[in-house]
Structure formats: structure tokens, C-alpha cells
Design a protein around this motif. Structure first.
Motif, PDB file in Angstrom:
ATOM      1  N   TYR A  55    -101.373 -48.367 -46.049  1.00  0.00           N
ATOM      2  CA  TYR A  55    -102.476 -49.210 -45.598  1.00  0.00           C
ATOM      3  C   TYR A  55    -102.072 -50.153 -44.464  1.00  0.00           C
ATOM      4  O   TYR A  55    -102.903 -50.908 -43.955  1.00  0.00           O
ATOM      5  CB  TYR A  55    -103.028 -50.027 -46.771  1.00  0.00           C
ATOM      6  CG  TYR A  55    -103.439 -49.155 -47.927  1.00  0.00           C
ATOM      7  CD1 TYR A  55    -104.554 -48.318 -47.827  1.00  0.00           C
ATOM      8  CD2 TYR A  55    -102.700 -49.125 -49.103  1.00  0.00           C
ATOM      9  CE1 TYR A  55    -104.929 -47.487 -48.874  1.00  0.00           C
ATOM     10  CE2 TYR A  55    -103.072 -48.310 -50.159  1.00  0.00           C
ATOM     11  CZ  TYR A  55    -104.178 -47.487 -50.042  1.00  0.00           C
ATOM     12  OH  TYR A  55    -104.545 -46.668 -51.072  1.00  0.00           O
ATOM     13  N   GLU A  56    -100.811 -50.097 -44.071  1.00  0.00           N
ATOM     14  CA  GLU A  56    -100.319 -51.002 -43.033  1.00  0.00           C
ATOM     15  C   GLU A  56    -101.151 -50.935 -41.738  1.00  0.00           C
ATOM     16  O   GLU A  56    -101.510 -51.993 -41.191  1.00  0.00           O
ATOM     17  CB  GLU A  56     -98.854 -50.705 -42.734  1.00  0.00           C
ATOM     18  CG  GLU A  56     -98.267 -51.502 -41.584  1.00  0.00           C
ATOM     19  CD  GLU A  56     -97.014 -50.870 -41.038  1.00  0.00           C
ATOM     20  OE1 GLU A  56     -97.089 -50.281 -39.931  1.00  0.00           O
ATOM     21  OE2 GLU A  56     -95.969 -50.950 -41.713  1.00  0.00           O
ATOM     22  N   PRO A  57    -101.489 -49.756 -41.203  1.00  0.00           N
ATOM     23  CA  PRO A  57    -102.227 -49.727 -39.934  1.00  0.00           C
ATOM     24  C   PRO A  57    -103.542 -50.497 -39.985  1.00  0.00           C
ATOM     25  O   PRO A  57    -103.859 -51.264 -39.067  1.00  0.00           O
ATOM     26  CB  PRO A  57    -102.453 -48.228 -39.689  1.00  0.00           C
ATOM     27  CG  PRO A  57    -101.335 -47.565 -40.414  1.00  0.00           C
ATOM     28  CD  PRO A  57    -101.123 -48.388 -41.645  1.00  0.00           C
ATOM     29  N   LYS A  58    -104.305 -50.308 -41.064  1.00  0.00           N
ATOM     30  CA  LYS A  58    -105.580 -51.006 -41.193  1.00  0.00           C
ATOM     31  C   LYS A  58    -105.363 -52.501 -41.353  1.00  0.00           C
ATOM     32  O   LYS A  58    -106.113 -53.319 -40.790  1.00  0.00           O
ATOM     33  CB  LYS A  58    -106.370 -50.450 -42.386  1.00  0.00           C
ATOM     34  CG  LYS A  58    -107.801 -50.980 -42.468  1.00  0.00           C
ATOM     35  CD  LYS A  58    -108.620 -50.542 -41.270  1.00  0.00           C
ATOM     36  CE  LYS A  58    -110.068 -50.998 -41.380  1.00  0.00           C
ATOM     37  NZ  LYS A  58    -110.854 -50.617 -40.195  1.00  0.00           N
ATOM     38  N   GLN A  59    -104.349 -52.876 -42.098  1.00  0.00           N
ATOM     39  CA  GLN A  59    -104.098 -54.301 -42.323  1.00  0.00           C
ATOM     40  C   GLN A  59    -103.582 -54.989 -41.064  1.00  0.00           C
ATOM     41  O   GLN A  59    -103.844 -56.176 -40.842  1.00  0.00           O
ATOM     42  CB  GLN A  59    -103.148 -54.470 -43.513  1.00  0.00           C
ATOM     43  CG  GLN A  59    -103.840 -54.114 -44.829  1.00  0.00           C
ATOM     44  CD  GLN A  59    -102.893 -53.920 -46.000  1.00  0.00           C
ATOM     45  OE1 GLN A  59    -101.685 -54.081 -45.886  1.00  0.00           O
ATOM     46  NE2 GLN A  59    -103.459 -53.556 -47.144  1.00  0.00           N
ATOM     47  N   ILE A  60    -102.863 -54.268 -40.208  1.00  0.00           N
ATOM     48  CA  ILE A  60    -102.484 -54.811 -38.900  1.00  0.00           C
ATOM     49  C   ILE A  60    -103.744 -55.121 -38.098  1.00  0.00           C
ATOM     50  O   ILE A  60    -103.859 -56.194 -37.468  1.00  0.00           O
ATOM     51  CB  ILE A  60    -101.573 -53.828 -38.148  1.00  0.00           C
ATOM     52  CG1 ILE A  60    -100.166 -53.837 -38.765  1.00  0.00           C
ATOM     53  CG2 ILE A  60    -101.497 -54.179 -36.668  1.00  0.00           C
ATOM     54  CD1 ILE A  60     -99.229 -52.817 -38.152  1.00  0.00           C
ATOM     55  N   GLU A  61    -104.695 -54.217 -38.118  1.00  0.00           N
ATOM     56  CA  GLU A  61    -105.950 -54.450 -37.409  1.00  0.00           C
ATOM     57  C   GLU A  61    -106.698 -55.648 -37.993  1.00  0.00           C
ATOM     58  O   GLU A  61    -107.290 -56.454 -37.257  1.00  0.00           O
ATOM     59  CB  GLU A  61    -106.835 -53.202 -37.478  1.00  0.00           C
ATOM     60  CG  GLU A  61    -106.296 -52.019 -36.686  1.00  0.00           C
ATOM     61  CD  GLU A  61    -107.155 -50.778 -36.835  1.00  0.00           C
ATOM     62  OE1 GLU A  61    -108.059 -50.774 -37.712  1.00  0.00           O
ATOM     63  OE2 GLU A  61    -106.938 -49.808 -36.091  1.00  0.00           O
ATOM     64  N   GLN A  62    -106.651 -55.790 -39.313  1.00  0.00           N
ATOM     65  CA  GLN A  62    -107.297 -56.936 -39.955  1.00  0.00           C
ATOM     66  C   GLN A  62    -106.680 -58.245 -39.473  1.00  0.00           C
ATOM     67  O   GLN A  62    -107.404 -59.196 -39.116  1.00  0.00           O
ATOM     68  CB  GLN A  62    -107.165 -56.837 -41.477  1.00  0.00           C
ATOM     69  CG  GLN A  62    -107.981 -55.734 -42.126  1.00  0.00           C
ATOM     70  CD  GLN A  62    -107.697 -55.614 -43.621  1.00  0.00           C
ATOM     71  OE1 GLN A  62    -106.917 -56.379 -44.192  1.00  0.00           O
ATOM     72  NE2 GLN A  62    -108.342 -54.654 -44.264  1.00  0.00           N
ATOM     73  N   LEU A  63    -105.359 -58.315 -39.451  1.00  0.00           N
ATOM     74  CA  LEU A  63    -104.700 -59.553 -39.031  1.00  0.00           C
ATOM     75  C   LEU A  63    -104.963 -59.847 -37.566  1.00  0.00           C
ATOM     76  O   LEU A  63    -105.205 -61.004 -37.189  1.00  0.00           O
ATOM     77  CB  LEU A  63    -103.194 -59.480 -39.302  1.00  0.00           C
ATOM     78  CG  LEU A  63    -102.414 -60.751 -38.918  1.00  0.00           C
ATOM     79  CD1 LEU A  63    -102.948 -61.981 -39.655  1.00  0.00           C
ATOM     80  CD2 LEU A  63    -100.923 -60.573 -39.192  1.00  0.00           C
TER      81      LEU A  63
END
Length: 268
Positions: A122-130
Motif C-alpha cells: 500500500y506504500e504507493p497509494k499512501q505516498i500519494e496521500q501524504l
């Protein structure tokens, strides 16, 4: 001399409300969305009152709990967390957005926070969230705490290189503070702190004895950390004000382990 813009001044003022002399004792209590109304969170008003009387600089919840926070935080700072998952859902590492910076402003927050599982699928999506949160936050002069954990298949959650990568990710994306797991000792955690110029806070991890909790905080501070964001070890403690006082003694008074335990009224 460069003059601060009103937005920058607001951000600096809010950061000051989260700390004492630059060091932070934060108690996250957003676990109600993750775990339900567990011990310490059913009557969250009493817990907030206790931990802030014990020396917590700030508390953290999801936005919906704000009305229960403000009357009980004794002047402490307030952080609104902006993503979540549950322990009964399909995957606890899959954190989804639960609020916006504007909603945090409306809830009276001094900062916002976001959780990232660095190394997970889930790291890619969470990078976008941050990245989106830091962009929103700049418009409002709102500080951002990035909770960047080293988590995922094949990732060692205590490896200092992985933890260092995680906190650096937070800085690279524009956060103002970062929180991560503890590597286990002061020497290895120095490498984590050296990976970023941002203030680094440690998570509480699994609940241990009073001495183990204080020893962990002492080790992190010796390594150059700026404090803790410690949840269950404090809010689920049978004496939350006392354990907050002990942790506060390390963070704010530079107490050694025995002196900190004495400050909390503990014998162990």
C-alpha cells in the motif's frame, strides 16, 4: 532578515503548541476507529485529562472525537489523524483517508497526521496521500506529522536502515515531524535520527513494564530523538497520569530511568 508570511507564522505557532522547548510527548488515541472502544478510550475524556495533567504536550484523535477532546486537554495541543483502517477489516495495513486538512482546522487542530506503511503493497497509494496532505496543509499553515513505519512483507520493522528510509520519506514529501518505530537501542537509532533533519518521534510499540517503557524513551532521547508519540503504553495503563509523568520526566527534564520512575511514583 526574512519576514514570516502569516501562513508560516501560523505553522510555527501551531508547532510550538505541540511541544515543550522543542521536545514532544504526544499521546495518540485514534485507536477507537482501529480497535473499538478499548480500555482507556470508552471514557476518553478522563484519559485525556489524566495524560495531559501528567505532562503530555498533545493528544491525537480522529476528527469526530474533537468535541470530547477540547474540554479535557488542559491547554495541550491537538492533532487530527487523517487516515485509518480496522483490525476486523480485510487488511489493517491498508490505511484509507478519513478527513481533510480543512476539516482538521474546523475541529480546532494544531496539526494533522497521516500513517504510511513503507515497504508494504500500500506504500504507493499512501505516498500519494501524504503528498496531497502536505500540499493542503501549506495552504492553512498546518503542521504535518508523518507516521512512517517500516512495514511490509520481508521488511524488518526494527532495522535502522529501513526506519531511516521511512523517516527520510516523510521529509522528502514535506512533513514537519516524523514518527517511526524504535530500533531497539540508542546506538542503532542514532542512524535513524541522522537520516533526516526533521524532529523524530518514536512509537510506543508493544506494551511493556514501566521500566521497559521508560528505558525505551531514554534510549530514543539519548539517540537524538525529539520525543514520543506513545499510545497504548500510556492510555491503557492502569495509571495513565503516572506513566505520562514518568515519560515526561525523561523528555522534558532529561531524567534518568530511576528518576523518571520515581517521578511517576513507581517502584519498578
Amino acid at each position: 532578515m526574512t519576514r514570516l508570511t502569516p501562513t508560516d507564522a501560523g505553522r510555527a505557532a501551531r508547532l510550538d503548541r505541540l511541544s515543550t522547548d522543542g521536545n514532544v510527548l504526544m499521546v495518540p488515541m485514534d485507536h477507537g476507529i482501529t480497535m473499538g472502544a478499548v480500555q482507556g478510550l470508552a471514557d476518553i475524556e478522563s484519559t485525556i485529562d489524566a495524560v495531559t495533567r501528567g505532562g503530555a504536550d498533545a493528544v491525537l484523535t480522529q476528527k469526530g472525537i474533537a468535541p470530547r477532546v477540547h474540554p479535557n486537554k488542559n491547554g495541550a495541543g491537538y492533532v487530527v489523524h487523517l487516515n485509518a483502517s480496522t483490525t476486523i477489516g480485510p487488511d489493517e495495513d491498508d490505511k484509507r483517508v478519513t478527513g481533510t486538512v480543512k476539516e482538521a482546522v474546523q475541529a480546532g487542530a494544531d496539526a494533522v497526521s497521516l500513517h504510511l506503511n513503507v515497504g508494504s503493497k500500500y506504500e504507493p497509494k499512501q505516498i500519494e496521500q501524504l503528498a496531497a496532505v502536505t500540499e493542503q496543509a501549506r495552504e492553512f499553515g498546518m503542521p504535518v506529522l508523518a507516521m512512517t513505519y517500516a512495514r511490509g512483507e520481508g521488511v524488518d520493522s526494527t532495522d535502522p536502515e529501513s526506519l531511516g528510509h521511512a523517516v527520510r520519506l516523510g521529509e522528502e514529501l514535506g512533513a514537519d515531524l516524523v514518527k517511526t518505530g524504535y530500533s531497539g537501542d540508542a546506538d542503532s537509532f542514532e542512524r535513524v535520527v541522522e537520516s533526516t533533519e526533521l524532529p523524530v518521534l518514536i512509537a510506543g510499540g508493544s506494551k511493556g513494564t514501566n521500566r521497559q517503557t521508560v528505558e525505551m524513551v531514554r534510549g530514543a532521547m539519548d539517540a537524538g530523538a525529539s520525543g514520543v508519540s506513545m499510545g497504548r503504553s500510556i492510555f491503557q495503563h492502569e495509571r495513565p497520569e503516572a506513566i505520562a509523568s514518568a515519560v515526561s520526566a525523561v523528555i522534558h527534564d532529561d531524567a534518568d530511568v530511576d528518576a523518571a520512575l520515581d517521578a511517576g511514583g513507581f517502584e519498578d
